[in-house]
Design a protein around this motif. Structure first.
Motif, short mmCIF file in Angstrom:
data_model
loop_
_atom_site.label_atom_id
_atom_site.label_comp_id
_atom_site.label_asym_id
_atom_site.label_seq_id
_atom_site.Cartn_x
_atom_site.Cartn_y
_atom_site.Cartn_z
N LEU A 53 0.90 -1.27 0.00
CA LEU A 53 -0.07 0.05 0.05
C LEU A 53 0.95 1.19 0.10
N VAL A 54 0.90 2.08 -0.91
CA VAL A 54 1.73 3.25 -1.14
C VAL A 54 0.93 4.47 -0.87
N SER A 55 -0.40 4.63 -1.03
CA SER A 55 -1.16 6.02 -0.73
C SER A 55 -2.55 5.65 -0.52
N ILE A 56 -3.04 6.55 0.50
CA ILE A 56 -4.54 6.62 0.54
C ILE A 56 -4.96 7.95 0.48
N GLY A 57 -5.89 8.29 -0.44
CA GLY A 57 -6.57 9.35 -0.88
C GLY A 57 -5.62 10.67 -1.03
N GLY A 58 -4.33 9.94 -1.52
CA GLY A 58 -3.11 11.01 -1.90
C GLY A 58 -2.09 11.17 -0.95
N ARG A 59 -2.43 10.72 0.28
CA ARG A 59 -1.41 10.63 1.19
C ARG A 59 -0.54 9.40 1.29
N SER A 60 0.72 9.73 1.09
CA SER A 60 2.00 8.50 0.97
C SER A 60 1.79 7.79 2.31
N VAL A 61 1.84 6.72 2.42
CA VAL A 61 1.82 5.61 3.26
C VAL A 61 2.97 4.58 3.06
N PHE A 84 -1.32 0.86 -4.77
CA PHE A 84 -0.67 -0.09 -4.39
C PHE A 84 0.64 -0.30 -5.33
N ARG A 85 1.58 -1.00 -4.94
CA ARG A 85 2.70 -1.14 -5.82
C ARG A 85 3.12 -2.90 -5.56
N LEU A 86 3.47 -3.44 -6.67
CA LEU A 86 3.99 -4.92 -6.68
C LEU A 86 5.24 -4.61 -6.32
N ASP A 87 5.79 -5.03 -5.25
CA ASP A 87 7.08 -4.83 -4.78
C ASP A 87 8.11 -5.99 -4.20
N PRO A 88 8.07 -7.14 -4.95
CA PRO A 88 8.62 -8.29 -4.54
C PRO A 88 10.00 -8.13 -3.76
N ALA A 89 10.99 -7.46 -4.38
CA ALA A 89 12.17 -7.19 -3.80
C ALA A 89 12.21 -6.78 -2.56
N SER A 90 11.57 -5.79 -2.24
CA SER A 90 11.73 -5.19 -0.77
C SER A 90 10.73 -6.00 0.08
#
Length: 109
Positions: A53-61, A84-90
């Protein structure tokens, strides 16, 4: 509805109401989806286990701990856009639980 399959690509999902239909893993430092049951709101909108999850309503999380992201989700006003971002490396660098969670095998896949 396309599903994001390429690492690093973002996926946007707009929720008209709750519940969201996904869970964030409490054993990771960053807000990764560990559950998104088939037929639930999140799954219908293309959210998949292992996405961050990278942002909620424009707010970065994206760099917030899961508890902070969960609190922000609880305060969200509908309709709300989540990214959301697919981020398997991290994800493999984030675990603190020794990968013992019943959902870990799905998350790391």
């Amino acid at each position: 509805l396309g599903v994001v399959k390429s690492p690093g690509m973002e996926h946007s999902a707009t929720f008209a109401s709750g519940p969201f239909g996904f869970a964030l893993c409490h054993d990771l430092f960053l807000p990764f989806v560990c559950q998104a049951p088939e037929g639930g709101a999140a799954a219908r909108l293309g959210v998949r286990v292992g996405m961050r999850l990278v942002s909620i309503g424009g707010r970065s999380v994206a760099k917030d701990p899961p508890d902070f992201a969960i609190a922000a989700l609880k305060e969200a006003k509908f309709p709300v856009e989540l990214k959301f971002r697919l981020d398997p490396a991290s994800i493999t660098q984030q675990a603190t639980c020794g990968y013992g969670c019943e959902h870990w095998e799905v998350i790391k896949a």
